[in-house]
Design a protein around this motif. Structure first.
Motif, PDB file in Angstrom:
ATOM      1  N   ARG A   1       7.225   4.416  -0.235  1.00  0.00           N
ATOM      2  CA  ARG A   1       6.314   3.374  -0.701  1.00  0.00           C
ATOM      3  C   ARG A   1       4.890   2.825  -0.126  1.00  0.00           C
ATOM      4  NH1 ARG A   1       4.853  -2.833  -2.989  1.00  0.00           N
ATOM      5  NH2 ARG A   1       2.704  -2.358  -3.990  1.00  0.00           N
ATOM      6  N   SER A   2       4.419   3.795  -0.259  1.00  0.00           N
ATOM      7  CA  SER A   2       2.633   4.406   0.513  1.00  0.00           C
ATOM      8  C   SER A   2       2.428   2.477   1.371  1.00  0.00           C
ATOM      9  CB  SER A   2       2.114   4.369  -0.294  1.00  0.00           C
ATOM     10  OG  SER A   2       1.677   6.124  -0.503  1.00  0.00           O
ATOM     11  N   ARG A   3       1.469   2.553   1.686  1.00  0.00           N
ATOM     12  CA  ARG A   3       1.138   1.159   2.481  1.00  0.00           C
ATOM     13  C   ARG A   3      -0.224   1.277   1.359  1.00  0.00           C
ATOM     14  NH1 ARG A   3       2.088  -0.609   7.575  1.00  0.00           N
ATOM     15  NH2 ARG A   3       3.557   0.596   8.992  1.00  0.00           N
ATOM     16  N   PRO A   4      -1.042  -0.040   1.437  1.00  0.00           N
ATOM     17  CA  PRO A   4      -2.419   0.000   0.000  1.00  0.00           C
ATOM     18  C   PRO A   4      -3.082   0.913   1.068  1.00  0.00           C
ATOM     19  CG  PRO A   4      -1.318  -1.600   1.266  1.00  0.00           C
ATOM     20  CD  PRO A   4      -0.987  -1.131   1.699  1.00  0.00           C
ATOM     21  N   CYS A   5      -3.534   1.131   1.991  1.00  0.00           N
ATOM     22  CA  CYS A   5      -4.297   1.133   2.609  1.00  0.00           C
ATOM     23  C   CYS A   5      -3.770   3.724   2.484  1.00  0.00           C
ATOM     24  CB  CYS A   5      -4.423   1.407   4.126  1.00  0.00           C
ATOM     25  SG  CYS A   5      -3.366   1.358   4.937  1.00  0.00           S
TER      26      CYS A   5
END
Length: 189
Positions: free
Chosen positions: A85-89
């Motif tokens: 899962r990608s980081r928010p940034c």
């Protein structure tokens, strides 16, 4: 259902991350930097040295190393192998709406937060060891761990779900390793 949870996580992230101001950025960067916690760890080590017998201290130090290794490796397994899962940034629909306080975002994947799991695991483990000697140490360490977790949202590198999962995993591991310590002390000390 999963899509709704992910969307809710994004909305809560934007709210919590959006509470930040440049006035507080330095404080939260200080809290999130694990090296600035070294004086706290040194203080806790002194308390452990003063309140435990030699074998208990040895068990404690070995188990702290095991605890950090387990929480780190579990977080890495989740981040780099199981969930990706990608980081928010790195999440395209959030990039222009969020505050990234750090100079860089870190690795591409963020589920779950290793900072949050390590901080909570140590808080639970050490708090359980010291609570019979120091009445308020356990809740204070839990508050510190929550601050570390929130700092990851504030600076823009983790979703609230990443932090919450890390705290739950840290609590479980911290409790398990504390129980292992109790067993070792009963058996060998």
């Amino acid at each position: 259902m999963i899509d709704q949870l992910i969307q809710f996580d994004k909305e809560v992230f934007l709210f919590l991350n959006g509470l930040g101001t440049p006035t507080w950025d330095g404080f939260w960067m200080f809290i999130t930097n694990k090296y600035y916690a070294i004086p706290l760890y040194a203080f806790l080590l002194i308390l452990i040295l003063k309140t435990n017998k030699k074998k208990e201290i040895i068990f404690t130090l070995v188990l702290v190393a095991l605890l950090i290794t387990i929480t780190d490796q579990t977080a890495n397994l989740f981040k780099k192998t199981l969930f990706l899962r990608s980081r928010p940034c790195y999440t395209e629909d959030l990039m222009e709406h969020m505050r990234l306080v750090k100079d860089s975002c870190g690795g591409a994947f963020g589920y779950f937060s290793g900072h949050a799991s390590n901080a909570m695991a140590l808080a639970v483990f050490i708090g359980l060891i010291l609570r019979k000697h120091f009445k308020y140490i356990f809740p204070l360490l839990l508050i510190w761990a929550v601050f570390v977790g929130y700092s990851r949202i504030y600076i823009g590198v983790h979703f609230p779900g990443d932090v919450l999962t890390g705290m739950i995993v840290g609590t479980i591991y911290g409790t398990m390793i504390f129980k292992l310590r109790q067993f070792l002390i009963r058996k060998f000390a």
